[in-house]
Write a protein that holds these residues in place. Sequence first.
Motif, PDB file in Angstrom:
ATOM      1  N   ARG A  14       0.857  -1.188   0.000  1.00  0.00           N
ATOM      2  CA  ARG A  14       0.000   0.000   0.000  1.00  0.00           C
ATOM      3  C   ARG A  14       0.890   1.233   0.000  1.00  0.00           C
ATOM      4  N   VAL A  15       0.589   2.153  -0.920  1.00  0.00           N
ATOM      5  CA  VAL A  15       1.308   3.417  -1.011  1.00  0.00           C
ATOM      6  C   VAL A  15       0.296   4.517  -0.742  1.00  0.00           C
ATOM      7  N   ALA A  16       0.627   5.384   0.201  1.00  0.00           N
ATOM      8  CA  ALA A  16      -0.301   6.453   0.571  1.00  0.00           C
ATOM      9  C   ALA A  16       0.451   7.775   0.699  1.00  0.00           C
ATOM     10  N   VAL A  17      -0.280   8.851   0.565  1.00  0.00           N
ATOM     11  CA  VAL A  17       0.235  10.196   0.801  1.00  0.00           C
ATOM     12  C   VAL A  17      -0.523  10.741   1.998  1.00  0.00           C
ATOM     13  N   GLN A  18       0.225  11.186   3.002  1.00  0.00           N
ATOM     14  CA  GLN A  18      -0.367  11.692   4.236  1.00  0.00           C
ATOM     15  C   GLN A  18       0.184  13.082   4.527  1.00  0.00           C
ATOM     16  N   PRO A  19      -0.590  13.930   5.213  1.00  0.00           N
ATOM     17  CA  PRO A  19      -0.048  15.214   5.644  1.00  0.00           C
ATOM     18  C   PRO A  19       1.092  14.983   6.617  1.00  0.00           C
ATOM     19  N   GLY A  20       2.113  15.819   6.529  1.00  0.00           N
ATOM     20  CA  GLY A  20       3.222  15.719   7.473  1.00  0.00           C
ATOM     21  C   GLY A  20       4.555  15.908   6.789  1.00  0.00           C
ATOM     22  N   GLY A  21       5.599  15.755   7.556  1.00  0.00           N
ATOM     23  CA  GLY A  21       6.949  15.956   7.033  1.00  0.00           C
ATOM     24  C   GLY A  21       7.259  17.431   6.930  1.00  0.00           C
ATOM     25  N   CYS A  22       8.508  17.743   6.651  1.00  0.00           N
ATOM     26  CA  CYS A  22       8.912  19.152   6.612  1.00  0.00           C
ATOM     27  C   CYS A  22       8.473  19.870   5.343  1.00  0.00           C
ATOM     28  N   SER A  23       8.021  19.131   4.319  1.00  0.00           N
ATOM     29  CA  SER A  23       7.553  19.772   3.083  1.00  0.00           C
ATOM     30  C   SER A  23       6.034  19.764   2.930  1.00  0.00           C
ATOM     31  N   VAL A  50       3.176  -8.965  -7.710  1.00  0.00           N
ATOM     32  CA  VAL A  50       3.058  -7.921  -6.685  1.00  0.00           C
ATOM     33  C   VAL A  50       1.891  -7.002  -7.002  1.00  0.00           C
ATOM     34  N   LYS A  51       1.052  -6.802  -5.996  1.00  0.00           N
ATOM     35  CA  LYS A  51      -0.051  -5.849  -6.137  1.00  0.00           C
ATOM     36  C   LYS A  51       0.293  -4.578  -5.364  1.00  0.00           C
ATOM     37  N   VAL A  52       0.085  -3.435  -6.017  1.00  0.00           N
ATOM     38  CA  VAL A  52       0.276  -2.136  -5.386  1.00  0.00           C
ATOM     39  C   VAL A  52      -1.090  -1.489  -5.282  1.00  0.00           C
ATOM     40  N   VAL A  53      -1.437  -1.056  -4.075  1.00  0.00           N
ATOM     41  CA  VAL A  53      -2.743  -0.467  -3.819  1.00  0.00           C
ATOM     42  C   VAL A  53      -2.565   0.967  -3.345  1.00  0.00           C
ATOM     43  N   VAL A  54      -3.374   1.859  -3.919  1.00  0.00           N
ATOM     44  CA  VAL A  54      -3.363   3.275  -3.554  1.00  0.00           C
ATOM     45  C   VAL A  54      -4.783   3.677  -3.219  1.00  0.00           C
ATOM     46  N   ASP A  55      -4.969   4.388  -2.111  1.00  0.00           N
ATOM     47  CA  ASP A  55      -6.318   4.838  -1.757  1.00  0.00           C
ATOM     48  C   ASP A  55      -6.738   5.977  -2.680  1.00  0.00           C
ATOM     49  N   LYS A  56      -8.042   6.196  -2.773  1.00  0.00           N
ATOM     50  CA  LYS A  56      -8.574   7.155  -3.752  1.00  0.00           C
ATOM     51  C   LYS A  56      -8.131   8.595  -3.480  1.00  0.00           C
ATOM     52  N   MET A  57      -7.805   8.931  -2.242  1.00  0.00           N
ATOM     53  CA  MET A  57      -7.355  10.296  -1.945  1.00  0.00           C
ATOM     54  C   MET A  57      -5.887  10.492  -2.354  1.00  0.00           C
ATOM     55  N   ASP A 100      -4.265   8.703  -4.792  1.00  0.00           N
ATOM     56  CA  ASP A 100      -4.018   8.387  -6.196  1.00  0.00           C
ATOM     57  C   ASP A 100      -3.674   9.610  -7.053  1.00  0.00           C
ATOM     58  N   PRO A 101      -4.394  10.733  -6.944  1.00  0.00           N
ATOM     59  CA  PRO A 101      -4.038  11.885  -7.791  1.00  0.00           C
ATOM     60  C   PRO A 101      -2.621  12.414  -7.530  1.00  0.00           C
ATOM     61  N   TYR A 102      -2.144  12.319  -6.290  1.00  0.00           N
ATOM     62  CA  TYR A 102      -0.795  12.781  -5.964  1.00  0.00           C
ATOM     63  C   TYR A 102       0.278  11.859  -6.537  1.00  0.00           C
ATOM     64  N   LEU A 103      -0.098  10.622  -6.850  1.00  0.00           N
ATOM     65  CA  LEU A 103       0.875   9.618  -7.270  1.00  0.00           C
ATOM     66  C   LEU A 103       0.789   9.266  -8.749  1.00  0.00           C
ATOM     67  N   MET A 104      -0.032   9.989  -9.505  1.00  0.00           N
ATOM     68  CA  MET A 104      -0.157   9.723 -10.939  1.00  0.00           C
ATOM     69  C   MET A 104       1.192   9.971 -11.623  1.00  0.00           C
ATOM     70  N   GLY A 105       1.693   8.946 -12.281  1.00  0.00           N
ATOM     71  CA  GLY A 105       2.968   9.069 -12.977  1.00  0.00           C
ATOM     72  C   GLY A 105       4.185   8.815 -12.113  1.00  0.00           C
ATOM     73  N   GLY A 138      14.274  13.659   1.758  1.00  0.00           N
ATOM     74  CA  GLY A 138      13.575  12.955   0.705  1.00  0.00           C
ATOM     75  C   GLY A 138      12.323  12.231   1.167  1.00  0.00           C
ATOM     76  N   ASP A 139      11.930  12.389   2.425  1.00  0.00           N
ATOM     77  CA  ASP A 139      10.764  11.688   2.941  1.00  0.00           C
ATOM     78  C   ASP A 139       9.468  12.464   2.741  1.00  0.00           C
ATOM     79  N   SER A 140       9.549  13.723   2.398  1.00  0.00           N
ATOM     80  CA  SER A 140       8.312  14.476   2.206  1.00  0.00           C
ATOM     81  C   SER A 140       8.437  15.372   0.979  1.00  0.00           C
ATOM     82  N   PHE A 141       7.281  15.835   0.515  1.00  0.00           N
ATOM     83  CA  PHE A 141       7.249  16.649  -0.702  1.00  0.00           C
ATOM     84  C   PHE A 141       6.098  17.637  -0.636  1.00  0.00           C
ATOM     85  N   ASN A 142       6.080  18.547  -1.594  1.00  0.00           N
ATOM     86  CA  ASN A 142       4.943  19.482  -1.722  1.00  0.00           C
ATOM     87  C   ASN A 142       4.613  19.654  -3.187  1.00  0.00           C
TER      88      ASN A 142
END
Length: 120
Positions: free
Chosen positions: A41-50, A74-81, A83-88, A116-120
């Motif tokens: 599971r790959v997710a994007v969460q609020p937090g980190g320095c960026s 291997v199955k990779v799952v992304v939640d619907k919230m 997914d838009p941040y991870l397109m491409g 490298g652990d956070s982004f904006n």
Amino acid sequence: MTTETTTTPVEITTGITLTDVAAAKVSALLAQEGRDDLYLRVAVQPGGCSGLRYQLYFDDRNQDGDVTREFGAVKVVVDKMSDPYLMGASIDFVDTIEKQGFTIDNPNASGSCACGDSFN
């Protein structure tokens, strides 16, 4: 005489991808766990320095709206919230003398922190 032009929107982004090296590492980690019912599971969460940070973990739960992509066994799952941040975005695994671990190359990130652990 006027010329009318129409444009068809072209979607240039695709879903998240997993390199062959990363897929092999995930597969090896799953084999170590002795579980074939887990997926990455790959997710994007609020937090980190960026402002936003990535989370990668094994999961066996399904959430409403999950987007699943398969890379071999291997199955990779992304939640619907997330997914838009991870397109491409592309997940790779590096194993060098300087660094070992999963890396994410995300064209949607306008900047990232030094660690490298956070982004904006």
